[in-house]
Scaffold this motif. Structure first.
Motif, PDB file in Angstrom:
ATOM      1  N   ALA B  67       0.838  -1.203   0.000  1.00 22.72           N
ATOM      2  CA  ALA B  67       0.000   0.000   0.000  1.00 22.72           C
ATOM      3  C   ALA B  67       0.878   1.260   0.000  1.00 22.72           C
ATOM      4  CB  ALA B  67      -0.929  -0.010   1.207  1.00 22.72           C
ATOM      5  N   LEU B  72      -0.335   4.809  -0.334  1.00 20.80           N
ATOM      6  CA  LEU B  72      -1.496   4.662   0.557  1.00 20.80           C
ATOM      7  C   LEU B  72      -1.038   4.080   1.888  1.00 20.80           C
ATOM      8  CD1 LEU B  72      -3.975   3.115  -1.996  1.00 20.80           C
ATOM      9  CD2 LEU B  72      -4.041   5.435  -1.101  1.00 20.80           C
ATOM     10  N   ASN B  74      -2.096   1.645   4.778  1.00 25.09           N
ATOM     11  CA  ASN B  74      -3.040   0.603   5.182  1.00 25.09           C
ATOM     12  C   ASN B  74      -2.962   0.365   6.692  1.00 25.09           C
ATOM     13  OD1 ASN B  74      -4.774  -1.565   5.297  1.00 25.09           O
ATOM     14  ND2 ASN B  74      -3.243  -3.057   4.635  1.00 25.09           N
ATOM     15  N   GLY B 123      -9.819   0.879  -0.619  1.00 22.57           N
ATOM     16  CA  GLY B 123      -9.155   1.291  -1.852  1.00 22.57           C
ATOM     17  C   GLY B 123     -10.146   1.949  -2.800  1.00 22.57           C
ATOM     18  N   GLU B 133      -8.082   6.875   3.338  1.00 22.54           N
ATOM     19  CA  GLU B 133      -7.992   5.437   3.622  1.00 22.54           C
ATOM     20  C   GLU B 133      -7.587   5.148   5.065  1.00 22.54           C
ATOM     21  OE1 GLU B 133      -5.748   7.046   1.927  1.00 22.54           O
ATOM     22  OE2 GLU B 133      -3.767   6.450   2.607  1.00 22.54           O
ATOM     23  N   ARG B 234      -4.714   2.317  -7.379  1.00 20.25           N
ATOM     24  CA  ARG B 234      -4.969   2.494  -5.951  1.00 20.25           C
ATOM     25  C   ARG B 234      -5.836   1.353  -5.413  1.00 20.25           C
ATOM     26  NH1 ARG B 234      -4.484   8.573  -5.278  1.00 20.25           N
ATOM     27  NH2 ARG B 234      -2.319   8.519  -4.546  1.00 20.25           N
ATOM     28  N   MET B 238      -4.597  -1.634  -2.687  1.00 19.66           N
ATOM     29  CA  MET B 238      -5.274  -1.941  -1.424  1.00 19.66           C
ATOM     30  C   MET B 238      -5.821  -3.371  -1.420  1.00 19.66           C
ATOM     31  SD  MET B 238      -4.906   0.277   0.874  1.00 19.66           S
ATOM     32  CE  MET B 238      -6.112  -0.201   2.106  1.00 19.66           C
ATOM     33  N   ALA B 241      -2.874  -5.534  -0.753  1.00 18.93           N
ATOM     34  CA  ALA B 241      -2.511  -5.352   0.654  1.00 18.93           C
ATOM     35  C   ALA B 241      -3.446  -6.169   1.547  1.00 18.93           C
ATOM     36  CB  ALA B 241      -2.567  -3.871   1.025  1.00 18.93           C
TER      37      ALA B 241
END
Lengths: 295, 346
Positions: B67, B72, B74, B123, B133, B234, B238, B241
């Motif tokens: 991520a 991002l 997570n 996500g 997120e 994206r 996610m 992940a």
């Protein structure tokens, strides 16, 4: 009827720690600093207040010490995320972990028992004072944000720190004060857990309430009064869930888990814009450096 | 190389500060360090327990890292691994007749799928609705705990136990244990975790898709300008992940407990954040960092028995301090850049 008044009373009681913490979170986040550390700050406050009350026999002094404990932890957080520019989420998680480990450690150091403080006797506990205090704090926060220059600066630190800086007010100093104040308030929220809702500190006693306060803050769109009302709503869900535990309906137990997850679900819906739209402060989570620091 | 040195510095700093805390509590820090090392590596069985804790941390560390690589954060691995474990246990409880090797294979896929779905939700919300997120994954953690508790208590309840847990799965579902570690529940999940780490490395570094994913993390506008579908990447990041975190279910349910127990995870998901940070989001670093945190977790259990003043929770203090030290990395740069010219004075 008795059940309903009992439910309402316990709603107000259970929303008290959430309100303190959510107001703390409001100050920090409106100034541009994400505060995932609320949970850890509350834990420190809960321990501080229990230790303070056991030592001084006064819940008021205990509350003060709890607020001090929250402040001390918030100082570390502010130091990391403002001058040292640590990632706010990472540092917040670390503060939570530290508090979760440090509180039972300190308990064992002070009392030789793992993870809890001695019981606080009934006359030394809080009975209703924090309930009113919480709403006084809400009123003060509302007044601060709406009618004072300090509130305006706070908002600008979180929306347009450059503009604030251009007006001659150091944005990072405002953020420092806001994060420290959030430590004091979350500490007070934690204090109500150990001296008002129960009669001692217990391991991990915040049990996710810091995150629930964060959820209420978002649900209330980062504004003091709606956030406080969201705390009451979530407090109601908590109270209902406790009352329904083990209750049978047509021979089957009521699955309280669905009530437990409700606050989190509605917060996601709000964040996703399905129910209104929650707009975070523009500079939330962004480090700010003055022109000469950027050199 | 410098980043490696910084990781070591952070660990040293965290350990030193944690040990000073034990000194204040009235212990000899050198003794504490020795007990920690003995607890983590003192016997075959202890090494086994260290590796047992290492395995889920590799999965959650990889989860957070993938991520991160897409820009991002997570924070939801805890929820994803809970649902992954629940899914593996549910397959085992609902299809008791399945034989080896279909049984563990299906259960593993279920763990992967459940985690993937639970990761794809934030996500999608981030990519399509702009919801942050971090907050969504934190909230989803609580939702996952609520849902899995409900299933364990009402749908697949183990009638022979007072604990909140699901019915045991059949023996055919269990994956083999590595026998060299005595009674320690180190299973084939450990080599699986290492294999998955290698796959993640190949994916990120040697495939076009992995390159696009990292490009989005480096700079979204640049990635978009290069024709990369950032929204899709994206959601994909996610989902991957989530799937990686879901695989913790294989280690826990198929390799160890044989059922889903509510609150089985000692915060593997959150420690995974520390693992990813310390391992610099690179699979090899993550394996090393997972071993360190696994050793710390197992070592502090020994402290609980062998010292007077310290509880096993002190592992959280060590972990918290190490993460703080990693997160405050700019400090080193801050000190380095200190003698700078103040433009105001010019």
């Amino acid at each position: 009827m008795a059940m309903i008044s009992q439910l309402l009373a316990s709603t107000l009681r259970l929303s008290t720690p959430l309100i303190f913490a959510a107001m703390g979170g409001m100050l920090s986040e409106r100034s541009g600093v994400i505060n995932i550390a609320l949970e850890g700050l509350m834990l420190m406050g809960a321990l501080g207040a229990a230790v303070g009350t056991v030592a001084t026999h006064s819940p008021w002094l205990g509350l003060l010490i709890g607020m001090g404990a929250g402040l001390a932890m918030a100082f570390i957080y502010a130091l990391l995320v403002i001058p040292f520019r640590a990632n706010q989420i990472v540092a917040g998680m670390a503060i939570n972990m530290l508090a979760l480990g440090l509180t039972p450690f300190l308990c064992k150091m002070l009392y030789g028992v793992t993870g809890s403080t001695p019981q606080i006797s009934y006359p030394e506990q809080f009975h209703s004072a924090p309930l009113y205090l919480a709403w006084i704090v809400v009123g003060l926060c509302w007044y601060l944000m709406k009618f004072t220059p300090a509130g305006l600066w706070l908002g600008f630190a979180g929306e347009h720190p450059e503009a604030l800086e251009a007006a001659g007010i150091p944005a990072n100093r405002i953020r420092w004060l806001a994060v420290l104040a959030s430590g004091v308030l979350a500490g007070a929220g934690g204090a109500t857990l150990s001296t008002f809702l129960s009669s001692s500190f217990a391991r991990n006693m915040a049990a996710g309430r810091g995150f629930m306060a964060l959820a209420a803050l978002i649900f209330g769109k980062w504004r003091p009064i709606p956030a406080a009302l969201a705390c009451v709503l979530f407090g109601f869900a908590d109270a209902a869930q406790i009352q329904l535990q083990g209750v049978k309906f047509r021979g089957a137990e009521v699955p309280v888990q669905f009530i437990q997850i409700l606050p989190y679900l509605v917060t996601i819906l709000v964040l996703a814009g399905f129910v209104g739209r929650a707009r975070a402060p523009k500079a939330l989570g962004k480090h700010f450096s003055t022109a000469n620091e950027r050199e | 190389m410098r980043r490696l040195a910084q990781s070591f510095l952070a660990v040293a700093f965290g350990l030193a500060l944690g040990l000073s805390a034990t000194w204040i509590a009235g212990e000899n820090p050198w003794e504490v360090l020795k007990i920690l090392a003995r607890g983590a590596f003192g016997s075959r069985e202890n090494i086994g327990m260290t590796l047992f804790y290492t395995t889920p941390l590799i999965f959650t560390g990889l989860s957070v890292a993938v991520a991160f690589q897409a820009g991002l954060f997570n924070v939801g691995a805890e929820g994803q691994l809970n649902l992954g474990a629940l899914a593996a246990a549910a397959i085992g409880a609902l299809l008791p007749g399945l034989g080896w090797p279909m049984a563990p294979l299906l259960a593993s896929l279920a763990a992967l799928a459940a985690g993937t779905v639970w990761g794809a939700i934030p996500g999608w919300l981030r990519a399509r609705r702009g919801s942050h997120e971090v907050i969504v994954t934190i909230m989803l953690n609580f939702v996952a705990v609520g849902l899995s508790t409900y299933v364990a208590l009402y749908v697949l309840k183990n009638p022979e136990s007072q604990n909140p847990e699901t019915r045991p799965i059949g023996l055919a579902y269990m994956i083999p244990r590595l026998g060299v570690f005595g009674d320690a529940p180190v299973s084939a999940a450990l080599p699986l975790a290492l294999l998955v780490a290698a796959i993640v490395w190949v994916f990120l570094r040697r495939t076009a898709l992995g390159y696009e994913l990292r490009a989005v993390g480096q700079s979204e506008p640049a990635a978009r300008a290069a024709g990369i579908d950032a929204t899709k990447m994206r959601i994909l990041a996610m989902a991957i992940a989530g799937g990686l975190a879901g695989l913790v279910g294989v280690a826990e349910v198929l390799g160890n407990a044989g059922k889903f127990k509510v609150e089985f995870s000692p915060q593997y998901g959150f420690i995974g954040i520390a693992v990813a940070l310390l391992g610099r989001n690179e699979p090899i670093g993550i394996v090393a960092a997972a071993l360190l945190f696994g050793a710390l977790h197992q070592g502090t259990r020994e402290l609980d028995f062998s010292t007077e003043h310290i509880t096993s929770e002190v592992s959280l203090v060590f972990q918290g301090l190490i993460i703080l030290a990693v997160s405050a990395e700019p400090v080193t740069n801050w000190f380095r850049s200190k003698p700078r010219i103040n433009t105001d004075e010019l």
